[in-house]
Design an enzyme around this catalytic site. Structure first.
Site, short mmCIF file in Angstrom:
data_model
loop_
_atom_site.label_atom_id
_atom_site.label_comp_id
_atom_site.label_asym_id
_atom_site.label_seq_id
_atom_site.Cartn_x
_atom_site.Cartn_y
_atom_site.Cartn_z
N LEU A 189 0.88 -1.16 0.00
CA LEU A 189 0.00 0.00 0.00
C LEU A 189 0.92 1.21 0.00
O LEU A 189 1.77 1.36 0.89
CB LEU A 189 -0.91 -0.02 1.23
N ASP A 190 0.77 2.06 -1.00
CA ASP A 190 1.70 3.17 -1.20
C ASP A 190 1.83 4.05 0.04
O ASP A 190 0.92 4.15 0.86
CB ASP A 190 1.25 4.04 -2.38
#
Length: 313
Positions: A189-190
């Protein structure tokens, strides 16, 4: 005066017994066999040089360069266990070494053992208990934390897994430092995205979520700015490529004037942001709200909880 002995009649001068031996043998007499004497101590070597009776064997054909020896039939048991979702290959090797694996009713304890692809594989109760003790954690990741390996100047999300951040209910397990051992994110997840992040000690869960054959979908709420026509929306659903490789079909729809709902079955690096750029949109906010059947729901930002026994991705 005594008489001189007379020479035998019919014998020419210069002949005698030796000369007589040179006469050709009679026609019915075979010549004597000549026996060659072998010095003592050289009998075995001499015999080894004597050609064997029968036809000479064909010379051995040299192996082709780079050729490999034929492998044993079957598939490695650890590979079969991972493919069937029993555990990860690393855990499979551990269980085999401990004697916790039965193949067609026979206990297997030697690493590298192979079996028929249709073999029945059963885990010992001790292996099952070990699996049940492996924790899976759900975290509501805030912005500013990296999901995977730490990067210079940034903090990994796993540092949030502390007792003070746990969302507790009367039936949840108590946090123990052993919960952090081997805990790794199952998917990325960025750093500038928020939402549901799964961290697990269980190789089965990781394979289910991020394995090459994973079919678990992930749902995102994406706030965007820019203009998007019908053709662009169709491309977001199917038709875009990243890094010269076509993306799997997605499900993308509008929720309101500036928010899209994405459902993906793959997780390429910064995939949603790059997809939006290809159709002229800019992402202003991104939040993952679901992985499979597990939802973020009301888990507060920055807090975490254990995956419940009744929850399945």
């Amino acid at each position: 005066m005594a008489d001189r002995p007379r020479k035998p009649q019919g014998v020419a001068p210069g002949t005698g017994a030796a000369q007589a031996s040179r006469a050709p043998p009679a026609a019915n007499v075979k010549p004597a066999r000549v026996v060659r004497r072998i010095p003592a101590g050289s009998l075995s070597s001499a015999a080894s040089t004597r050609p064997a009776a029968g036809p000479s064997p064909a010379p051995a054909r040299p192996a082709a360069a780079g050729s490999k020896a034929p492998q044993a039939a079957g598939v490695r048991i650890s590979k079969l266990m991972a493919e069937r979702g029993l555990c990860s290959r690393r855990n499979a090797d551990d269980y085999i070494a401990r004697g916790w694996v039965f193949v067609d009713g026979r206990r297997v304890s030697e690493l590298g053992t192979r079996a028929d692809p249709s073999a029945v594989i059963v885990l010992d109760k001790q292996a099952q208990a070990c699996q049940q003790s492996r924790m899976t954690i759900l975290l509501h990741k805030p912005m500013g934390y990296v999901s995977g390996q730490p990067e210079p100047g940034f903090t990994p999300a796993v540092t949030l897994i502390q007792p003070e951040n746990q969302l507790c209910t009367p039936d949840t397990p108590v946090f123990h430092p052993s919960c952090l051992k081997g805990l790794a994110p199952a998917g990325r997840l960025d750093i500038d995205s928020t939402g549901l992040l799964v961290l697990t000690q269980d190789g089965r869960v990781a394979r289910q979520l991020i394995g090459q054959d994973s079919s678990v979908d992930k749902e995102y709420l994406v706030r965007v700015e820019g203009q998007l026509d019908g053709k662009g929306l169709a491309l977001l659903n199917h038709g875009l490529s990243l890094d010269e490789r076509q993306l799997k079909p997605a499900k993308v729809e509008w929720l309101n004037d500036d928010q899209l709902r994405f459902v993906l079955r793959e997780g390429r690096k910064r995939q949603i942001r790059r997809m939006c750029e290809l159709v002229g949109l800019r992402v202003r906010g991104l939040k993952r709200v679901r992985i499979g059947a597990v939802r973020l729901a009301d888990l507060p930002l920055g807090q975490w909880r254990f995956l419940r026994p009744d929850e399945v991705f």
